[in-house]
Design a protein around this motif. Structure first.
Motif, PDB file in Angstrom:
ATOM      1  N   ASP A 191      22.160  -7.174 -11.397  1.00  0.00           N
ATOM      2  CA  ASP A 191      21.176  -7.497 -10.358  1.00  0.00           C
ATOM      3  C   ASP A 191      19.823  -7.846 -10.967  1.00  0.00           C
ATOM      4  O   ASP A 191      19.108  -8.702 -10.442  1.00  0.00           O
ATOM      5  CB  ASP A 191      21.030  -6.315  -9.402  1.00  0.00           C
ATOM      6  CG  ASP A 191      22.312  -6.053  -8.628  1.00  0.00           C
ATOM      7  OD1 ASP A 191      22.345  -6.353  -7.428  1.00  0.00           O
ATOM      8  OD2 ASP A 191      23.286  -5.560  -9.238  1.00  0.00           O
ATOM      9  N   ALA A 192      19.463  -7.176 -12.045  1.00  0.00           N
ATOM     10  CA  ALA A 192      18.205  -7.481 -12.740  1.00  0.00           C
ATOM     11  C   ALA A 192      18.302  -6.975 -14.169  1.00  0.00           C
ATOM     12  O   ALA A 192      18.750  -5.844 -14.403  1.00  0.00           O
ATOM     13  CB  ALA A 192      17.019  -6.831 -12.031  1.00  0.00           C
ATOM     14  N   LEU A 212       6.995   0.050  -2.875  1.00  0.00           N
ATOM     15  CA  LEU A 212       7.129   1.112  -1.879  1.00  0.00           C
ATOM     16  C   LEU A 212       5.837   1.287  -1.073  1.00  0.00           C
ATOM     17  O   LEU A 212       5.880   1.634   0.113  1.00  0.00           O
ATOM     18  CB  LEU A 212       7.523   2.423  -2.564  1.00  0.00           C
ATOM     19  CG  LEU A 212       8.960   2.472  -3.109  1.00  0.00           C
ATOM     20  CD1 LEU A 212       9.189   3.728  -3.939  1.00  0.00           C
ATOM     21  CD2 LEU A 212       9.983   2.396  -1.972  1.00  0.00           C
ATOM     22  N   ARG A 213       4.716   1.040  -1.732  1.00  0.00           N
ATOM     23  CA  ARG A 213       3.432   1.111  -1.020  1.00  0.00           C
ATOM     24  C   ARG A 213       3.378   0.046   0.068  1.00  0.00           C
ATOM     25  O   ARG A 213       2.948   0.312   1.198  1.00  0.00           O
ATOM     26  CB  ARG A 213       2.285   0.931  -2.017  1.00  0.00           C
ATOM     27  CG  ARG A 213       0.886   1.258  -1.472  1.00  0.00           C
ATOM     28  CD  ARG A 213      -0.200   0.967  -2.520  1.00  0.00           C
ATOM     29  NE  ARG A 213       0.178   1.471  -3.836  1.00  0.00           N
ATOM     30  CZ  ARG A 213       0.200   0.728  -4.936  1.00  0.00           C
ATOM     31  NH1 ARG A 213      -0.127  -0.564  -4.892  1.00  0.00           N
ATOM     32  NH2 ARG A 213       0.534   1.266  -6.092  1.00  0.00           N
ATOM     33  N   GLN A 214       3.841  -1.158  -0.269  1.00  0.00           N
ATOM     34  CA  GLN A 214       3.836  -2.250   0.703  1.00  0.00           C
ATOM     35  C   GLN A 214       4.780  -1.976   1.873  1.00  0.00           C
ATOM     36  O   GLN A 214       4.568  -2.458   2.985  1.00  0.00           O
ATOM     37  CB  GLN A 214       4.208  -3.566   0.008  1.00  0.00           C
ATOM     38  CG  GLN A 214       3.143  -4.064  -0.962  1.00  0.00           C
ATOM     39  CD  GLN A 214       3.618  -5.225  -1.833  1.00  0.00           C
ATOM     40  OE1 GLN A 214       4.799  -5.574  -1.816  1.00  0.00           O
ATOM     41  NE2 GLN A 214       2.704  -5.815  -2.590  1.00  0.00           N
ATOM     42  N   ALA A 267      14.201  -6.126  -9.964  1.00  0.00           N
ATOM     43  CA  ALA A 267      14.447  -4.737 -10.354  1.00  0.00           C
ATOM     44  C   ALA A 267      13.664  -3.775  -9.476  1.00  0.00           C
ATOM     45  O   ALA A 267      14.200  -2.761  -8.995  1.00  0.00           O
ATOM     46  CB  ALA A 267      14.068  -4.534 -11.822  1.00  0.00           C
ATOM     47  N   ALA A 268      12.378  -4.088  -9.269  1.00  0.00           N
ATOM     48  CA  ALA A 268      11.528  -3.208  -8.462  1.00  0.00           C
ATOM     49  C   ALA A 268      12.045  -3.107  -7.031  1.00  0.00           C
ATOM     50  O   ALA A 268      12.082  -2.018  -6.437  1.00  0.00           O
ATOM     51  CB  ALA A 268      10.090  -3.712  -8.471  1.00  0.00           C
ATOM     52  N   LYS A 269      12.457  -4.225  -6.454  1.00  0.00           N
ATOM     53  CA  LYS A 269      12.960  -4.221  -5.071  1.00  0.00           C
ATOM     54  C   LYS A 269      14.259  -3.424  -4.963  1.00  0.00           C
ATOM     55  O   LYS A 269      14.449  -2.670  -3.995  1.00  0.00           O
ATOM     56  CB  LYS A 269      13.175  -5.663  -4.596  1.00  0.00           C
ATOM     57  CG  LYS A 269      11.880  -6.436  -4.331  1.00  0.00           C
ATOM     58  CD  LYS A 269      12.172  -7.849  -3.842  1.00  0.00           C
ATOM     59  CE  LYS A 269      10.879  -8.645  -3.646  1.00  0.00           C
ATOM     60  NZ  LYS A 269      10.007  -8.053  -2.604  1.00  0.00           N
ATOM     61  N   ARG A 270      15.128  -3.555  -5.970  1.00  0.00           N
ATOM     62  CA  ARG A 270      16.413  -2.837  -5.882  1.00  0.00           C
ATOM     63  C   ARG A 270      16.204  -1.336  -6.039  1.00  0.00           C
ATOM     64  O   ARG A 270      16.855  -0.527  -5.336  1.00  0.00           O
ATOM     65  CB  ARG A 270      17.388  -3.355  -6.953  1.00  0.00           C
ATOM     66  CG  ARG A 270      18.781  -2.718  -6.850  1.00  0.00           C
ATOM     67  CD  ARG A 270      19.426  -3.020  -5.511  1.00  0.00           C
ATOM     68  NE  ARG A 270      20.659  -2.255  -5.283  1.00  0.00           N
ATOM     69  CZ  ARG A 270      20.710  -1.054  -4.726  1.00  0.00           C
ATOM     70  NH1 ARG A 270      19.593  -0.450  -4.338  1.00  0.00           N
ATOM     71  NH2 ARG A 270      21.878  -0.447  -4.524  1.00  0.00           N
ATOM     72  N   ILE A 271      15.330  -0.911  -6.955  1.00  0.00           N
ATOM     73  CA  ILE A 271      15.062   0.526  -7.105  1.00  0.00           C
ATOM     74  C   ILE A 271      14.345   1.061  -5.863  1.00  0.00           C
ATOM     75  O   ILE A 271      14.628   2.173  -5.390  1.00  0.00           O
ATOM     76  CB  ILE A 271      14.242   0.789  -8.386  1.00  0.00           C
ATOM     77  CG1 ILE A 271      15.069   0.402  -9.626  1.00  0.00           C
ATOM     78  CG2 ILE A 271      13.819   2.253  -8.475  1.00  0.00           C
ATOM     79  CD1 ILE A 271      14.295   0.430 -10.934  1.00  0.00           C
ATOM     80  N   ALA A 272      13.437   0.263  -5.290  1.00  0.00           N
ATOM     81  CA  ALA A 272      12.753   0.665  -4.063  1.00  0.00           C
ATOM     82  C   ALA A 272      13.749   0.801  -2.912  1.00  0.00           C
ATOM     83  O   ALA A 272      13.650   1.732  -2.087  1.00  0.00           O
ATOM     84  CB  ALA A 272      11.658  -0.335  -3.714  1.00  0.00           C
TER      85      ALA A 272
END
Length: 613
Positions: free
Chosen positions: A202-203, A236-238, A91-96
Motif C-alpha cells: 500500500d505504501a 488525524l488532526r484534520q 502511508a499516513a492515511k492508511r495508519i490513520a
C-alpha cells in the motif's frame, strides 16, 4: 580584513607538525587549507567564538551564516514536510485509518537497535491511539533478516489487518506478497538501499528508493518513523481524531528512541539527524523514561549521556538481545512502564552483552588469523572475506567491524551452518559501497540473499559459493579500495599543550557536537609531550600520562590498543617525547570530573623545535 576566499590558493595542506608518517603509518594533515583557515577567522570575528572551536566548525564545512543553527540544531527548522517523501501521504492515511477503525496492527521490526527503537516508537504511538499492536522481531538465527512468510501468516492468524514493517521490508517481495494474499494492508518504513524491483504494498516509505527526491536518505529508520508519525498526527488532526479524552501525543517526548537508534545505526550526524540526537540527548539526561534509565543504570552511566555512550555502551546492550538472546528484549525494555521490570530486562541484556563479548573475542581471534593469512606479506587483497563453522551468527557483524578497523579495508565475516548455508555481515570504509556490490551479487546468483547500504551489508550464501563471492568482491571493489586506502591520512583540527586540556576546553569543543558518523570529533595534537606512564587496564586498553615541557600532566587512554600498532608504539616509547593525536572526553567518577585524552595516534617528533599551529 579577510581576503575573499576566491583569492586564496587551493593547495593540499602540509603535514601537520611535520608528521609524514606516524608510528601507525598515517600522514597527519591540517584539516583546514587556506580557504578553511579564512573561514575559521571569519567565524571568530563574526561570532566571537574561541579560535579552536571556530577551526572545528570550519573543518566541518560550516559557513559563517550557518554557525548559530549548527550550534543549536532545532527540529522545528530542519523538519521537512513529510509528504516530500515518496508515498508518505498514502502511508499516513492508511495508519490513520487503522487508528480511526481500531484495527489490529502488526509491527514487524529488525532485530538491531534501529529496528527496536523504530518498533517501540511506532507501538507507543499506536497505543496512545487506543490500539494494542502486535510486535514481531524475528529471531536472527531461525528467521533471519526481514519479513518471512511463516511470520506473516502467524500475524494474519492473530487478526492483523495492517502490517507495518520498520527498518526492513524493501527487498521482501514474496513475504509481503503473501501478506497481501492474506488480506492485509502493508506499509513499509525502511531506509535500506532499494533496487529496481519493489514489493507491491500500500505504501513503501523509503528515502533511498530510486524515485524519491526528499533528500532524507541519511535518516535512520527510527528517524523516518518519527517523520511518518508527524504525518499521521497531522492526518488525524484534520479528521478531528484528537480531543480532550484522546490528546495528540507529544512526539518530541520520544526523542530518546530516535537518538539511540540513529547513533547505534551509525547514521551520519548531519541535518535533521543532528537535531534528533542533540535534543534526544537532552531528553535522556532528564532520566524520565523508565527503559532508558534502566539501560543507563545497568551500563553504569552516571553522568550526562553523550553520543558515544549511545554507540558504545547503550546500543550494544540493546543489540545483545537480538544477537544471542531473545530478539524482542530491546523493544520490551523501551516500552516497559514499570521500573522494577525494566531493571530486570536491562540486567538480562547486560548479562547477554557480557556473554556476547566472550563469543565475539573467540571468533575475532580466528577471523584475524584467517585475514592475515589471506592478505599475506604482499598485501594484495582489497576485501577481506572470512568464514568458519562454529561462529555465532549474532557476532559476525562485530567481527567484520573489527577486521575493517584493523586492516583498513572492507571486511566480511560469515558463519557457516551445518547445512552448508552461510550467513554473514560486511563493513566498509569510506568511499567503498558494499551495499551496491552485495545487491549485484544477489542479481548474479552468487548470493541467496543480501542487502544493506554503503557502509554495512548482510549476506546469505551457499558454502560452495564462498570462493566465487571472494573473487567477485575483489573484482568489483579492488579499484575503489585502492583509491580509498591510497593515503592513510589523519586530519588534525589544532594543537594544544597539556595545560590547556581542561574540562572547560572539552565543553567548548562539545558545542560542535553531537559527534559521530558525518560529524567527527575534534582531533587535537599534543606536540612533543613525554610519555611518562603507560599501563594496561580493562579490555586491552592502555592508561597513559603525558607531560608537557612546562611540567603539566594530561591523563590519556588508548582504547583496545594492546597488541595493535598503536599499543605497540606506546609500549616501545615509554619515557620518550611523542607527538600525540586524540580527542577529549570527560571522565566522571564519584561525582568528580576530569578530562582525559583519548589517544588515536602517535608520532616521533623531528629533532628540530615543534611548533604549535
Amino acid at each position: 580584513m579577510t581576503p575573499p576566499a576566491s583569492a586564496l590558493p587551493v593547495e593540499a595542506p602540509q603535514a601537520f607538525l611535520g608528521v609524514a608518517r606516524s608510528l601507525t603509518d598515517k600522514l597527519w594533515r591540517d584539516r583546514l587549507d587556506a580557504r578553511g583557515a579564512a573561514k575559521a577567522l571569519a567565524i571568530v570575528q563574526r561570532h566571537q567564538l574561541p579560535e579552536l572551536l571556530a577551526r572545528v566548525l570550519a573543518g566541518r564545512g560550516v559557513d559563517s551564516d550557518a554557525v548559530a543553527d549548527f550550534l543549536d540544531p532545532t527540529i522545528r527548522k530542519l523538519m521537512p514536510d513529510p509528504f516530500t517523501v515518496t508515498e508518505m501521504e498514502a502511508a499516513a492515511k492508511r495508519i490513520a485509518d487503522a487508528a480511526a477503525r481500531s484495527e489490529t496492527v502488526a509491527i514487524f521490526g529488525d532485530y538491531d537497535v534501529d529496528g527496536a527503537t523504530s518498533a517501540a516508537l511506532l507501538a507507543w504511538h499506536l497505543r496512545h491511539c487506543g490500539l494494542d499492536p502486535l510486535i514481531h522481531i524475528p529471531d536472527r538465527i531461525f528467521e533471519g533478516y526481514g519479513p518471512n512468510v511463516e511470520a506473516v501468516r502467524g500475524l494474519a492468524a492473530k487478526g492483523a489487518t495492517l502490517l507495518v514493517t520498520v527498518d526492513c521490508g524493501t527487498t521482501s517481495i514474496e513475504p509481503l506478497a503473501e501478506a497481501k494474499r492474506l488480506g492485509m494492508s502493508v506499509v513499509v518504513i525502511d531506509h535500506h538501499q532499494a533496487g529496481d524491483v519493489l514489493p507491491e504494498v500500500d505504501a513503501l516509505v523509503n528515502p533511498n528508493r530510486l524515485d524519491d527526491l526528499s533528500g532524507l536518505g541519511h535518516l535512520a529508520a527510527v528517524g523516518l518513523v518519527l517523520v511518518t508519525l508527524v504525518a499521521v498526527n497531522r492526518e488525524l488532526r484534520q479528521r478531528g481524531f484528537w480531543n480532550a479524552e484522546m490528546p495528540e501525543p507529544d512526539l518530541l517526548g520520544m526523542l530518546h528512541h530516535v537518538a539511540l537508534g540513529t547513533v547505534a545505526d551509525v547514521a551520519p550526524l548531519i541535518g535533521l539527524n543532528r537535531a534528533f540526537v542533540a535534543k534526544g540527548l537532552i531528553a535522556m539526561r532528564r532520566r524520565d523514561h523508565v527503559g532508558h534509565t534502566a539501560l543507563m543504570d545497568v551500563a553504569r552511566l552516571n553522568g550526562p549521556p553523550e553520543a558515544w555512550h549511545l554507540g558504545f555502551m547503550l546500543g550494544p546492550r540493546v543489540n545483545a538481545g537480538g544477537r544471542i538472546g531473545r530478539a524482542d528484549l530491546g523493544v520490551r525494555l523501551l516500552l516497559e512502564g514499570d521500573s522494577v521490570e525494566a531493571a530486570r530486562i536491562a540486567a538480562e541484556l547486560d548479562r547477554l552483552n557480557s556473554e556476547r563479548r566472550v563469543i565475539e573475542q573467540a571468533a575475532e581471534a580466528q577471523a584475524e588469523a584467517e585475514a592475515l593469512a589471506s592478505i599475506g606479506l604482499e598485501d594484495k587483497i582489497g576485501v577481506i572475506v572470512t568464514a568458519s563453522e562454529g561462529w555465532h551468527p549474532g557476532v559476525v557483524g562485530l567481527v567484520a567491524s573489527r577486521l575493517k578497523e584493523k586492516f583498513s579495508r572492507p571486511a566480511f565475516a560469515i558463519a557457516l551452518e551445518p547445512g552448508g548455508i552461510g550467513t554473514g555481515s560486511g563493513r566498509s570504509i569510506a568511499g567503498v559501497d558494499i551495499g551496491k556490490a552485495v545487491r549485484q551479487a544477489v542479481t548474479d546468483g552468487i548470493l541467496l540473499k543480501g542487502g544493506g547500504h554503503a557502509m554495512a551489508a548482510g549476506v546469505t550464501l551457499r558454502k560452495e559459493k564462498l570462493a566465487e563471492f571472494r573473487a567477485y568482491l575483489e573484482n568489483a571493489l579492488a579499484r575503489d579500495v585502492a583509491e580509498a586506502r591510497h593515503v592513510n591520512e589523519l586530519y588534525i583540527d589544532g594543537a594544544v599543550s597539556a595545560r590547556a586540556v581542561t574540562t572547560e576546553l572539552a565543553a567548548t569543543l562539545n558545542r560542535a557536537g553531537p559527534f559521530g558518523s558525518g560529524n567527527p570529533e575534534a582531533v587535537l595534537a599534543l606536540p612533543a609531550h613525554q610519555l611518562v606512564y603507560a599501563d594496561e587496564v580493562g579490555q586491552a586498553h592502555l592508561r597513559l600520562r603525558f607531560k608537557s615541557g612546562d611540567g603539566a600532566i594530561v591523563n590519556g587512554i588508548a582504547f583496545r590498543s594492546v597488541g595493535q600498532k598503536l599499543g605497540n608504539a606506546l609500549a616501545a616509547n615509554r619515557g620518550q617525547q611523542l607527538h600525540v593525536a586524540g580527542s577529549l572526553s570527560v571522565d566522571r567518577y564519584q561525582g568528580a570530573e576530569r578530562v582525559q585524552f583519548r589517544v588515536i595516534d602517535v608520532a616521533l617528533p623531528d629533532q628540530g623545535p615543534s611548533v604549535i599551529r
